[in-house]
Design a protein around this motif. Sequence first.
Motif, short mmCIF file in Angstrom:
data_model
loop_
_atom_site.label_atom_id
_atom_site.label_comp_id
_atom_site.label_asym_id
_atom_site.label_seq_id
_atom_site.Cartn_x
_atom_site.Cartn_y
_atom_site.Cartn_z
N GLY A 236 0.85 -1.18 0.00
CA GLY A 236 0.00 0.00 0.00
C GLY A 236 0.89 1.23 0.00
N THR A 237 0.42 2.29 -0.63
CA THR A 237 1.18 3.53 -0.67
C THR A 237 0.42 4.63 0.07
OG1 THR A 237 0.21 4.52 -2.66
CG2 THR A 237 1.92 2.84 -2.97
N ARG A 238 1.11 5.73 0.35
CA ARG A 238 0.49 6.81 1.13
C ARG A 238 -0.60 7.51 0.34
NH1 ARG A 238 3.08 8.29 -3.22
NH2 ARG A 238 3.85 10.43 -3.36
N ALA A 239 -0.75 7.19 -0.96
CA ALA A 239 -1.84 7.75 -1.77
C ALA A 239 -3.05 6.83 -1.79
CB ALA A 239 -1.35 8.00 -3.20
N GLY A 240 -3.05 5.79 -0.96
CA GLY A 240 -4.19 4.90 -0.88
C GLY A 240 -4.21 3.82 -1.94
N LEU A 241 -3.15 3.69 -2.73
CA LEU A 241 -3.06 2.63 -3.74
C LEU A 241 -2.76 1.31 -3.04
CD1 LEU A 241 -1.30 2.73 -7.16
CD2 LEU A 241 -0.61 0.99 -5.52
N LEU A 242 -3.39 0.24 -3.50
CA LEU A 242 -3.22 -1.08 -2.90
C LEU A 242 -3.04 -2.10 -4.02
CD1 LEU A 242 -3.37 -2.49 -0.06
CD2 LEU A 242 -5.76 -2.98 -0.59
N ARG A 243 -1.96 -2.88 -3.92
CA ARG A 243 -1.73 -4.00 -4.84
C ARG A 243 -1.67 -5.28 -4.03
NH1 ARG A 243 0.05 -2.82 -10.11
NH2 ARG A 243 0.85 -0.70 -10.45
N SER A 244 -2.13 -6.38 -4.62
CA SER A 244 -2.03 -7.67 -3.96
C SER A 244 -1.93 -8.76 -5.00
CB SER A 244 -3.24 -7.92 -3.06
OG SER A 244 -4.43 -7.94 -3.82
N SER A 245 -1.34 -9.89 -4.61
CA SER A 245 -1.18 -11.03 -5.52
C SER A 245 -1.28 -12.31 -4.73
CB SER A 245 0.18 -10.95 -6.23
OG SER A 245 0.34 -12.03 -7.14
N LEU A 246 -2.03 -13.26 -5.24
CA LEU A 246 -2.21 -14.55 -4.57
C LEU A 246 -1.13 -15.53 -5.01
CD1 LEU A 246 -6.10 -15.10 -4.84
CD2 LEU A 246 -4.80 -14.28 -2.88
N PHE A 247 -0.62 -16.30 -4.04
CA PHE A 247 0.32 -17.39 -4.34
C PHE A 247 -0.38 -18.74 -4.30
CE2 PHE A 247 3.35 -14.20 -2.49
CZ PHE A 247 3.97 -13.90 -3.70
N VAL A 248 -1.62 -18.76 -3.87
CA VAL A 248 -2.42 -19.99 -3.83
C VAL A 248 -3.78 -19.67 -4.42
CG1 VAL A 248 -1.24 -20.90 -1.78
CG2 VAL A 248 -3.28 -19.47 -1.49
N GLY A 249 -4.56 -20.71 -4.69
CA GLY A 249 -5.92 -20.49 -5.16
C GLY A 249 -6.75 -19.75 -4.11
N SER A 250 -7.69 -18.96 -4.57
CA SER A 250 -8.46 -18.14 -3.63
C SER A 250 -9.17 -19.00 -2.59
CB SER A 250 -9.49 -17.29 -4.40
OG SER A 250 -10.35 -18.13 -5.16
#
Length: 1118
Positions: free
Chosen positions: A764-778
Amino acid sequence: MGWGCSFLSPYQDPSRITMPGLHRFYPNPGSTHNWAPGHQQPGAWAFLQKTTVILWLLLSSTSLAPTWGQTKIPLETVKLWAETFGRGLYDTVTRYSGSLLLQKKYKDVESSLQIEEVDGLELVRKFSEDMKNMLRRKVEAVKVGQPTSLPHFFSLCSQGFPEDVFDYYNSVLINEKDENGNYVELGAEFVLESNAHFSNLRVNTSISNVQLPTNVYNKDPDILNGVYMSEALNPVFVENFQRDPTLTWQYFGSATGFFRIYPGIKWTPDENGVITFDCRNRGWYIQAATSPKDIMILVDISGSMKGLRMAIAKHTIITILDTLGENDFVNIIAYNDYVHYIEPCFKGILVQADRDNREHFKQLVEELVVKGVGVVDQALNEAFQILKKFQEARQGSVCNQAIMLITDGAVEGYEPIFKKYNWPDRKVRVFTYLIGREVSFADRLKWIACNNKGYYTQISTLADAQENVMEYLHVLSRPMVINHDHDIIWTEAYMDSKLFTSKSQSLMLLTTVAMPVFSKKNETRSHGILLGVVGSDVTLRELMKLAPRYKLGVHGYAFMNTNNGYILSHPDLRPLYREGKKLKPKPNYNSVDLSEVEWEDKAEILRTAMINRETGSFTMDVKAPLDKGKRVLFLTNDYFFTDISDTPFSLGVVLSQGHGEYVLLGNTSVEEGLHDLLHPDLTVANDWIYCVTDIDPDHRKLSQLEAMIRFLTGEDPDLECDEELVREVLFDAVVTAPMEAYWTALALNISDESEQGVDVAFLGTRAGLLRSSLFVGSEKVSDRMFLMPDDETSVFTMNNFPLWYRQASEQPAGSFVFNLRWAEGPEGSGEPVAITASTAVTVTVDKKTAIAAAVGIQMKVEFLQRQFWAATEQTTQQDLDCFVVDNNGFILISERSQETGRFLGEVDGAVMTQLLNMGAFNQVTMYDYQAMCKLPDHHHSAAQPLASVSDLLSPTCTSSALLLLEWSAWGSWYDRVAEAHKHKKQELLHPCDTEYPVFVHQTAIQETNGIIECGACQKIFVMQQIPKTNLLLLVTDPTCDCSVFPPVLQKATEVKYILPILQDMMRSQKPRRRPDSCHAFHPEENAQDCGGASDTSAWLPLLLLPLGAWVLPPQLLR
């Protein structure tokens, strides 16, 4: 000999262990109480404690030498385990999170970055100006109407008309049909559609409709006249909403009891088929209708008042109390042969009529019993003396003063009192309420009211109380009405849960702007007749969006308070509590004082400055609670404050010193940024305002990310966006874009089943941006709520950065903070489901350091445990207990799975006690003035008063001190863990003050050890910091039973107030700022319009034109 952590039973035959040169600790067998760190110790013991810490630091690097027949814990081996585990853990989290890559990407662009220092005063002034402009638009909505035409009903209204001439949309009856399929009377077809702007309720934005309480006849001529007249408000409401689409509910509350609301909505009776909502009882109506007031209520409790009369009198008092608000002051005297203050603590004073005191009085009123003979002169004398004292001292409301006399009529000896205190000026109004059907004393009571500018009414039944009590408000409003003063009022924060049924009520905090509506006809001028109050709601959430979160830093925030010092909006305001599976407003949610949230400002410097409308700054060291009170951050905060012009509100902005003082500014091209913004792994904080989407109906369905993209592509040029914030998001999108490819490649290369322990990588960044990535099935993710919008602790919200971001920002550079996450649900399953690890990414420019982002992973609990057991693997007899605990003492790893997530002091009180004694851990005492506690099983009295200062329930002030009750401030996490398998009965809760301990590891002590004398045996323990984490390795000898030491619990207890302090708290009056306007008297007032034969309602048909005049533009009034 090999060493490792035991997987066997923790209790074997104990051996005597003596370690030469080491300090030993002994339990106190004579004590029956839990040891409580932080309690005062004798001077010699305090000196010994300090000496112990110094000796321990000197000895901590030495190995524990064993004696004959004993097991030792080699310090070097424990240190090796910690280093091996820490090294492997660091490799794992840096690999999966990509933290080193992200830090490099920000380092690569440092030369193009700017770090600017935030000017807090300039910021708070800017926010205040924006809020003032927004609130001014709301004021204009209730002040100004621009209709082009009005129905020509003036002559009809002035003469009255038959009931069948005019129908209207009754909000309860709309769309209702009879058994023949025909619409019922007043229940025609009324189109309703779901509207996102109105909390997805089904409404009609083209027209308003009308609600009436059950006790008001919906075809009464006065009601029909008023409803017909107020039809003129329909085009005003619609045009207001078109001009300012951020408006919410608009309404007109009539003095006759009907309530016109826009947009129109279906109103549902309660389970008994009753509509109890009466607009005239609402705070916005009462505040707009009258100026602040001091009220002395005198109630006759002589023998003649027994039975139904006393029941009516009690109901009358409670009805009067319901008409009082935060700007009013009150006391109640019950009289017979003697004068009795129903609350002895309040003898000789007036107290603020806040919610706590009103409820306290109501409880005491119910206990009144009749006895003796009624002697009114003593009670009147006492009441006049109090009012005079407060008026001369400029205390209380410093405006209207009134006495409410409630009796069955046996009064005498009153005239000399009036001559002495009230004539000829008659500054104190006297309102008389004759209880019962007897009229013998009606003339006396009417004479008292008429000769003291009051009003006389007779209340024969319980149902009569409401309408008769309301008359006093109309009398108090006369000076304002005669002056034609349209005073604008703003209410305190509230949730109008009574406005709608539970299916549609909104739990959002609101404030209401309102103003009175009155007759302007000359022939009624001296009567000063109030027609009603017009108002509009403002959601505080929308208002606080004008203090953008990204400008305030990781720990910063904005807050507002009222002229009475009460919180209007604050991130630490917790207005709801859970009762079973349902969230409910706390009884005292809208009277939480600023000093109860910013409680470390003991001298109340901040509070005093803000209620006095000052502009300035203030610095304070604070302990900020985190994670539902389990953790704490030590911050130095700079407070900046100013007032919001033309309102009773003040605004504060908080910036934490250090990285919170700086803002990071980057730049990139729209084309490059837009490309990276479209990545599927990217989201932004939907609570933040990147673009304004609540004005144009076509924009309301857009997410903030969708709106931003349409703005950047030029697809929608009408969108208004925060260009600075959008620019920062674009920059962060570009810098963090390589993380998507990195995580994807890593996921593709994970083939070994044993590696599949990390579920998610995120940043997450101070501008509210959020990235995420899964390493397993949901379907295999341990904690599916993580990073979901409903899990407010893990995402960016309007009030806070994510917990993992806030914790990481206070960790040393390059260090990871680990935290345990729990299964979600109303009660919580008590099962730890995952562990997060996060670290901050910083940028330094010109010797100024700012936090650019935080990055981390979520892993399975078992994965972390496997890594630990691998690091401490052994081949020989395993006879040691190993724990991995975090810096707040919570267990992340134990060989007994049921101990995972529990507090160390609960599992091993002996070791935790010694770690506290040695200074390896410190206890921090925290306070919660918004807690909810269980009521005790026994009651000394049915009256449970609320102390006005601290939401405190107790017996009356002459009773004993408070009982010790269990904490339920945030919903006890301790109970959730220790007793998750138990099904408790639903218990009644009440507002209370609590204190609770938080335990914090002292980072200066990275390793320590000791021996505990446990009676028949000795217990060895060794503690070692795990590098680059907030974790500690604790190794203990399980062969010695140290249960003689009580557990150390992180459990809240209700604060005990000794009697003198409790009495002072109940009587104390915190500084407050009075409302700017006061209308107490007017020389043209017709004081003979004082009840009895005089009937104000006779004037109402003549008064219907003025409201139409009020909504007409000036050119139509000529």
